[in-house]
Write a protein that holds these residues in place. Structure first.
Motif, mmCIF file in Angstrom:
data_model
loop_
_atom_site.group_PDB
_atom_site.id
_atom_site.type_symbol
_atom_site.label_atom_id
_atom_site.label_comp_id
_atom_site.label_asym_id
_atom_site.label_seq_id
_atom_site.Cartn_x
_atom_site.Cartn_y
_atom_site.Cartn_z
ATOM 1 N N SER A 741 0.845 -1.194 0.000
ATOM 2 C CA SER A 741 0.000 0.000 0.000
ATOM 3 C C SER A 741 0.879 1.241 0.000
ATOM 4 C CB SER A 741 -0.907 0.022 1.234
ATOM 5 O OG SER A 741 -0.155 0.299 2.399
ATOM 6 N N PRO A 742 0.369 2.390 -0.490
ATOM 7 C CA PRO A 742 1.164 3.625 -0.463
ATOM 8 C C PRO A 742 1.630 3.990 0.939
ATOM 9 C CG PRO A 742 -0.764 3.879 -1.866
ATOM 10 C CD PRO A 742 -0.917 2.562 -1.156
ATOM 11 N N GLY A 743 0.823 3.606 1.966
ATOM 12 C CA GLY A 743 1.204 3.935 3.334
ATOM 13 C C GLY A 743 2.431 3.198 3.821
ATOM 14 N N GLN A 744 2.839 2.136 3.095
ATOM 15 C CA GLN A 744 4.029 1.385 3.477
ATOM 16 C C GLN A 744 5.279 1.870 2.750
ATOM 17 O OE1 GLN A 744 2.101 -2.328 2.436
ATOM 18 N NE2 GLN A 744 2.233 -3.028 4.553
ATOM 19 N N VAL A 745 5.117 2.961 2.000
ATOM 20 C CA VAL A 745 6.230 3.557 1.266
ATOM 21 C C VAL A 745 6.445 4.970 1.784
ATOM 22 C CG1 VAL A 745 7.154 4.204 -0.979
ATOM 23 C CG2 VAL A 745 5.647 2.202 -0.774
ATOM 24 N N ASN A 746 7.675 5.293 2.148
ATOM 25 C CA ASN A 746 8.001 6.623 2.635
ATOM 26 C C ASN A 746 9.090 7.206 1.747
ATOM 27 O OD1 ASN A 746 8.073 8.916 4.207
ATOM 28 N ND2 ASN A 746 9.391 8.022 5.784
ATOM 29 N N ALA A 747 8.811 8.365 1.135
ATOM 30 C CA ALA A 747 9.792 9.046 0.282
ATOM 31 C C ALA A 747 10.027 10.435 0.852
ATOM 32 C CB ALA A 747 9.293 9.119 -1.157
ATOM 33 N N TYR A 748 11.293 10.763 1.162
ATOM 34 C CA TYR A 748 11.606 12.025 1.824
ATOM 35 C C TYR A 748 13.055 12.396 1.513
ATOM 36 C CZ TYR A 748 14.099 9.074 5.167
ATOM 37 O OH TYR A 748 14.969 8.179 5.736
ATOM 38 N N PRO A 749 13.499 13.628 1.793
ATOM 39 C CA PRO A 749 12.667 14.789 2.149
ATOM 40 C C PRO A 749 12.029 15.382 0.901
ATOM 41 C CG PRO A 749 14.971 15.422 2.010
ATOM 42 C CD PRO A 749 14.943 13.944 1.783
ATOM 43 N N ASN A 750 11.082 16.233 1.068
ATOM 44 C CA ASN A 750 10.411 16.889 -0.056
ATOM 45 C C ASN A 750 10.008 18.305 0.363
ATOM 46 O OD1 ASN A 750 9.342 17.161 -2.604
ATOM 47 N ND2 ASN A 750 7.403 16.173 -2.118
ATOM 48 N N PRO A 751 10.724 19.317 -0.151
ATOM 49 C CA PRO A 751 11.766 19.319 -1.174
ATOM 50 C C PRO A 751 13.065 18.672 -0.671
ATOM 51 C CG PRO A 751 10.743 21.498 -0.962
ATOM 52 C CD PRO A 751 10.310 20.690 0.211
ATOM 53 N N PHE A 752 13.944 18.255 -1.634
ATOM 54 C CA PHE A 752 15.224 17.664 -1.311
ATOM 55 C C PHE A 752 16.350 18.485 -1.972
ATOM 56 C CE2 PHE A 752 14.008 15.781 -5.305
ATOM 57 C CZ PHE A 752 15.194 15.657 -6.025
ATOM 58 N N ASN A 753 17.561 18.268 -1.491
ATOM 59 C CA ASN A 753 18.704 19.009 -2.032
ATOM 60 C C ASN A 753 19.523 18.189 -3.016
ATOM 61 O OD1 ASN A 753 18.225 21.429 -0.595
ATOM 62 N ND2 ASN A 753 19.069 20.489 1.263
ATOM 63 N N THR A 754 19.898 16.960 -2.609
ATOM 64 C CA THR A 754 20.742 16.140 -3.489
ATOM 65 C C THR A 754 20.180 14.755 -3.743
ATOM 66 O OG1 THR A 754 22.032 15.358 -1.590
ATOM 67 C CG2 THR A 754 22.834 17.332 -2.742
ATOM 68 N N ALA A 755 19.443 14.181 -2.761
ATOM 69 C CA ALA A 755 18.998 12.795 -2.899
ATOM 70 C C ALA A 755 17.641 12.584 -2.247
ATOM 71 C CB ALA A 755 20.032 11.844 -2.281
ATOM 72 N N ILE A 756 16.957 11.562 -2.735
ATOM 73 C CA ILE A 756 15.672 11.139 -2.175
ATOM 74 C C ILE A 756 15.893 9.825 -1.426
ATOM 75 C CG2 ILE A 756 13.306 10.420 -2.694
ATOM 76 C CD1 ILE A 756 13.556 12.002 -5.331
ATOM 77 N N GLN A 757 15.359 9.726 -0.239
ATOM 78 C CA GLN A 757 15.383 8.481 0.520
ATOM 79 C C GLN A 757 14.036 7.776 0.350
ATOM 80 O OE1 GLN A 757 18.167 7.500 2.088
ATOM 81 N NE2 GLN A 757 19.182 9.424 1.498
ATOM 82 N N VAL A 758 14.060 6.511 -0.073
ATOM 83 C CA VAL A 758 12.851 5.713 -0.216
ATOM 84 C C VAL A 758 12.936 4.539 0.746
ATOM 85 C CG1 VAL A 758 11.400 4.345 -1.759
ATOM 86 C CG2 VAL A 758 12.577 6.377 -2.631
#
Length: 825
Positions: A741-758
Motif C-alpha cells: 500500500s502507499p502507506g508502506q512507502v516513505n519518500a523524503y525529504p520533499n523538497p530535497f537538495n541532493t537525494a531522495i530516501q525511499v
C-alpha cells in the motif's frame, strides 16, 4: 480533453505519451489568468462589501472548496473568508465547486492562477447562442449541473513560495501579500472574468479561439477599442490577424452597461500593455487608472505588499453581471407559418434582473428581409408576470421577417434571435409540406421499482403540431399507444402506461415517437424512421453480503445497455466489456459515459473489499497528471450508490492506461502517425488484478446497502479499445498475493537538495519492487528493481540534475503503488 493551460514544450516532448496532444486545437491558447506580485509596497485597505458586512441574510450562492494536499490551515481559513464575500455577491441555485491547490511550481512573481474548469455554449436558457460561458455561470443560467458533481467548476492554484498574510482584518504588513485579496481576485477569474483572446508574438497575429477559431466568451463580447470598435467584429478585425494583435496591444475598454451605469457612463479601462502579457492582458482592469487605494483596484493585474482589497469594486461587479451573473433574457416562441393569412400573435417573456425599460419591448419586422422596409410594433405587458404581447394584421400574403428586442434600465439590449438583425424569424404563408422534427434520447433501461417511466422528446413544426404520441411493444406484443403532451416550448413528455405488476426482469420494450402537424396535409414523422428504439426492464434483486462471478454463466446480474458480457477477440472466455473501441463525441465540450452496475445490492461489512481482473486501454492523461486534473483525459472508475442510483460516489479515484506500464505502452504503440486514436486491441495476457476497499473513500459505512457501478468516461477527443473486467469478487476473501500500500512507502525529504530516501516496510516479502524517477520532460533518470523484498532503504542520488520537479513512481510486480511529485531545491 478538458482545455486549460498548455505548456508547448511539454506537448512537443510528450506526443508519444499523450494521444490527446496529437490533435492541434486552437484552445491551446486558452490560459488561466494569473495575479502577479508587484514587488512594491502599496499599503492600503478596501473593506468588504456591505452585503457581506451586514450579515443580514443567508449567502445567495453556495460555494464549496475542495483543498488539495498541503494546503495550510491558515490559508484555508483565508480562502473560505474570500469565498464568503463572493457568496454574498453572486446569486446561483447551483452549488459552485472550487478545486484549490497549493503549489511551488508557479512563476517567481506569480501569486496565484485561476480559471473556469470548462466553458459551455448553447445550453438551456442561454442568453447569447454560440458564445461560451464559464461553467459556473452556465449552470446558474441553466439551473442545473452541467459538468457533473465529480468535476469542479473553478480551478485555482496558489503559490506556496509567497510570504503571505492570512489575516482577514486588512492590516497586511508591508513585507507580505494579502491572501484574501488574491483569493478574491482569482475567484473572479474562475467565475468568468476571462476569455479566449491571445497573441502569437512569433507569427505577429492576434486571435480568439477555444475549440475553433471564432469561439469567444461573453467577456470577449464586451472588449472594444477607444473608438468603440468591438474586437469580435470580423469586418474590422479578421481572426487571426495582425490587425487584431495591434488592437490587443492598444487601449482597450469593457463596454459593460452595468459597469458604465456605476461609472457615470464611462467604460472600464482594461489592462492592455504594448507587449501582450499572457495571463494578464485584457482580463484585468488597468493598473494606472485604478491604482492603490482605488475601490476598483482588486482586478488590476498586480497586487502590492501591504495592499488589502476585500471588495471586487463596482466596475468588476458590473462586468461580472454583464458576462452572465445577472441577465436580461428575451424568451420567445417564433410565430408559426400559416396556410391562410391571419392575425399574428407575438408573445415575449422577459426575464430581467433589473426593471425593463418602459416601451422598449418591440417587434421589428419587414416584408423584404429588411432591404427597404422596417416597421416596429410595441409589445405591452399582460396580466402574466414578465409577459408582453402584441398582434399584427398582415395586409397581404407576403412572408414576414421579424425579431424582438427589449432593454433594461441599465441600458442592456437583448434580441430574439440573439444576433438579430443578422438572423431573424420568418413567417411563411401558403401550403405546408414540411414534416415535424423529433429528437429524443434513447432510454437505456427501466429500473423496476414501482415508479412509472417517463419519456421526454423535443418536437417542433414550422406550422404547428396536432398530435404527438408513442407506439410500443413488450416482447414484440403491441401495446396501447399513449400521448406526449407539451410541457414547455418544444418539450413534450408522457408516461408509459405499463402494468408494472406484469413486467419481468429482462422484458424487451421497443418504441417509436410519432408526430403529426396541424396542416391540411397532416404531415407526419415517425422517430426513428427505420427501426424502433429499445430497452430492457431491469429489476433490483435482494441485497446480499457478498457476490462472485467469472461472467461465464450468469449475465442477468448486470445492467446490459452500455456494457456487454461475451468472449471478445484475444480473450479465452466471457468477461464484462465496455464498447470496443469506445467512441468519443468529437463535438465541442461534449463527453460520453458508458456504465453498468451490479443488480445485487451489497450490504457493507467490516473491512469490506472487492477485487476483479481488468484490462484498461483508455486514453492516458498528460505526464504527471492525476485524476481530477484538467489534463487527465479519459478514465474508468468504480462507484457506489446507496439511493438506488440517484447519486453515485467514487469508491476509488478514476484511473486510465497510465495505471499500468504494459497498458500505457501498448495503448501508445497503437496510435498511427499523425492520428490521435489508439488501435491497440486488448488481450487476456494484460489482465491485472485490482483490489478496492468499499469503505476507504469515506462515502459509505458498515451496514450501508449500496449498488456498485463501473463507468468509463470519454472526453471530446481521442479514444482507444476500452475496458474489460473479469473474476469479480465482492466481500469474499481476497487473493493471497501480497499487496503493497502507499502507506508502506516513505519518500523524503520533499523538497530535497541532493537525494531522495525511499523506505519500504511491507507486511510480508514482496516478489519484486521497482522504483523509477522521471524529470519534468518525461525522461527516466533512475530505474531500480529489487527482488524478494522484506524491507528496503534506497538512496536515489540526483545531485547531477538541475533544480525542479521530478516524478517518483513505486510499483510492486508491475502494479503501481505510489506516484509522487518531488521538488529539488
Amino acid at each position: 480533453m478538458r482545455l486549460g493551460l498548455v505548456t508547448l514544450l511539454i506537448v512537443a516532448t510528450f506526443n508519444v505519451l499523450s494521444a490527446q496532444s496529437l490533435k492541434s486545437i486552437p484552445g491551446d491558447h486558452v490560459l488561466r489568468p494569473v495575479c502577479e506580485a508587484s514587488g512594491t509596497v502599496e499599503k492600503s485597505f478596501i473593506p468588504p462589501p456591505a452585503e457581506f458586512l451586514l450579515k443580514s441574510g443567508e449567502p445567495t450562492a453556495e460555494i464549496i472548496v475542495e483543498f488539495g494536499s498541503g494546503f495550510p490551515e491558515d490559508a484555508r481559513n483565508a480562502l473560505n473568508y474570500a469565498v464568503g464575500i463572493w457568496a454574498s455577491i453572486i446569486e446561483s441555485d447551483v452549488p459552485i465547486h472550487i478545486n484549490a491547490r497549493w503549489s511551488s511550481t508557479l512563476g517567481t512573481n506569480t501569486l496565484a492562477s485561476c480559471g473556469p474548469e470548462t466553458y459551455y455554449t448553447n445550453f438551456k436558457n442561454i442568453p447569447f447562442e454560440n458564445r461560451y460561458y464559464a461553467v459556473a455561470i452556465a449552470e446558474k443560467i441553466a439551473g442545473e449541473e452541467l459538468n457533473g458533481v465529480s468535476r469542479s467548476d473553478v480551478e485555482a492554484t496558489f503559490s506556496s513560495r509567497i510570504n503571505w498574510y492570512y489575516g482577514t482584518d486588512g492590516n497586511t504588513p508591508t513585507d507580505k501579500y494579502d491572501f484574501v485579496s488574491v483569493a478574491l481576485h482569482e475567484i473572479a477569474h474562475g467565475l468568468g472574468f476571462t476569455g479566449f483572446f491571445y497573441v502569437d508574438a512569433e507569427a505577429g497575429m492576434g486571435g480568439y479561439a477555444y475549440y475553433e477559431y471564432g469561439d469567444a466568451t461573453t467577456f470577449d463580447m464586451l472588449v472594444e477599442k477607444l473608438s468603440g470598435s468591438q474586437l469580435l467584429n470580423t469586418t474590422l478585425f479578421s481572426n487571426p490577424s495582425a490587425e487584431l494583435k495591434s488592437a490587443l496591444t492598444g487601449s482597450l475598454y469593457a463596454n459593460s452597461p452595468v459597469a458604465k451605469s456605476e461609472n457615470s457612463g464611462v467604460r472600464p479601462r482594461l489592462y492592455s500593455p504594448s507587449t501582450y502579457n499572457d495571463g494578464s492582458s485584457v482580463y484585468h482592469l488597468n493598473d494606472f487608472t485604478y491604482g492603490t487605494g482605488n475601490e476598483n483596484s482588486l482586478m488590476t493585474h498586480a497586487v502590492g505588499m501591504g495592499e488589502a482589497i476585500h471588495d471586487p469594486g463596482p466596475l468588476a461587479r458590473g462586468i461580472m453581471e454583464d458576462i452572465g451573473w445577472t441577465n436580461l433574457i428575451v424568451r420567445h416562441t417564433p410565430v408559426k407559418d400559416m396556410e391562410e393569412v391571419g392575425t399574428l400573435h407575438f408573445v415575449a417573456n422577459i426575464d430581467s434582473y433589473y426593471d425593463v425599460e418602459e416601451g422598449s419591448v418591440l417587434v421589428v419586422y419587414s416584408t423584404d428581409n429588411f432591404e427597404s422596409t422596417r416597421d416596429t410594433l410595441v409589445l405591452t405587458p399582460t396580466a402574466n408576470e414578465g409577459e408582453y404581447s402584441a398582434t399584427l394584421e398582415p395586409q397581404s400574403n407576403v412572408d414576414i421577417q421579424y425579431y424582438l428586442e427589449a432593454a433594461d434600465v441599465k441600458g442592456r439590449l437583448r434580441m430574439s434571435p440573439w444576433d438579430a438583425p443578422q438572423n431573424v424569424h420568418d413567417v411563411h404563408f401558403g401550403p405546408d409540406n414540411e414534416d415535424p422534427v423529433i429528437a429524443s434520447e434513447a432510454i437505456p433501461y427501466f429500473l423496476l421499482r414501482g415508479e412509472p417511466l417517463q419519456i421526454k422528446a423535443e418536437v417542433d413544426d414550422n406550422l404547428g403540431l396536432d398530435t404527438v404520441y408513442v407506439t410500443y411493444s413488450i416482447n414484440d406484443v403491441d401495446q396501447t399507444p399513449f400521448p406526449l403532451l407539451p410541457e414547455s416550448g418544444t418539450t413534450f413528455t408522457g408516461t408509459f402506461n405499463f402494468d408494472l405488476l406484469n413486467l419481468h426482469d429482462g422484458d424487451l420494450v421497443k418504441y417509436n415517437i410519432v408526430a403529426r402537424d396541424a396542416s391540411s396535409n397532416q404531415n407526419t414523422t415517425i422517430y426513428p424512421a427505420v427501426k424502433s428504439m429499445e430497452f430492457r426492464i431491469e429489476r433490483i434483486f435482494d441485497a446480499v453480503t457478498n457476490y462472485e462471478t467469472d461472467f461465464n454463466s450468469e449475465s442477468s446480474a448486470f445492467i446490459i445497455s452500455d456494457f456487454s458480457i461475451y468472449t471478445a477477440e484475444n480473450f479465452n472466455n466471457d468477461a464484462l466489456h465496455s464498447p470496443h473501441p469506445y467512441p468519443s463525441p468529437n463535438i465541442d465540450n461534449k463527453d460520453l459515459n458508458f456504465s453498468t452496475f451490479l443488480k445485487y445490492p451489497i450490504i457493507l461489512q467490516e473491512d469490506g473489499d472487492m477485487s476483479f481482473d481488468e484490462v484498461v486501454l483508455v486514453e492516458p492523461g498528460e505526464f504527471m497528471s492525476v485524476y481530477g486534473d484538467d489534463d487527465f483525459w479519459d478514465y474508468v472508475i468504480v462507484e457506489g450508490s446507496k439511493d438506488y442510483g440517484e447519486s453515485w460516489y467514487a469508491l476509488t479515484d478514476g484511473y486510465d492506461s497510465g495505471e499500468n506500464a504494459t497498458w500505457q505502452q501498448n495503448y501508445n504503440a497503437g496510435i498511427p502517425s499523425g492520428e490521435q486514436d489508439s488501435e491497440t486491441k486488448g488481450t487476456a495476457e494484460w489482465f491485472v488484478n485490482h483490489q478496492i476497499s468499499l469503505l476507504e473513500s469515506g462515502h459509505f459505512n458498515v451496514g450501508d446497502t449500496i449498488l456498485i457501478r463501473f463507468r468509463l468516461y470519454s472526453d471530446p477527443y481521442a479514444n482507444g479499445w476500452g475496458w474489460a473486467i473479469d473474476n469479480l469478487r465482492v466481500q469474499y476473501p481476497l487473493a493471497t498475493a501480497t499487496v503493497l500500500s502507499p502507506g508502506q512507502v516513505n519518500a523524503y525529504p520533499n523538497p530535497f537538495n541532493t537525494a531522495i530516501q525511499v523506505e519500504i516496510y511491507p507486511d510480508s516479502e514482496l516478489q519484486e519492487v521497482r522504483i523509477e524517477v522521471f524529470d519534468v520532460f518525461g525522461r527516466k533518470l533512475q530505474d531500480i528493481i529489487r527482488q524478494n523484498v522484506e524491507a528496503l532503504k534506497e538512496t536515489i542520488d540526483l545531485r547531477q540534475y538541475s533544480s525542479g520537479l521530478f516524478l517518483l513512481k513505486v510499483s510492486e510486480n508491475g502494479k503501481p503503488v505510489l506516484s509522487k511529485k518531488m521538488i529539488k531545491n
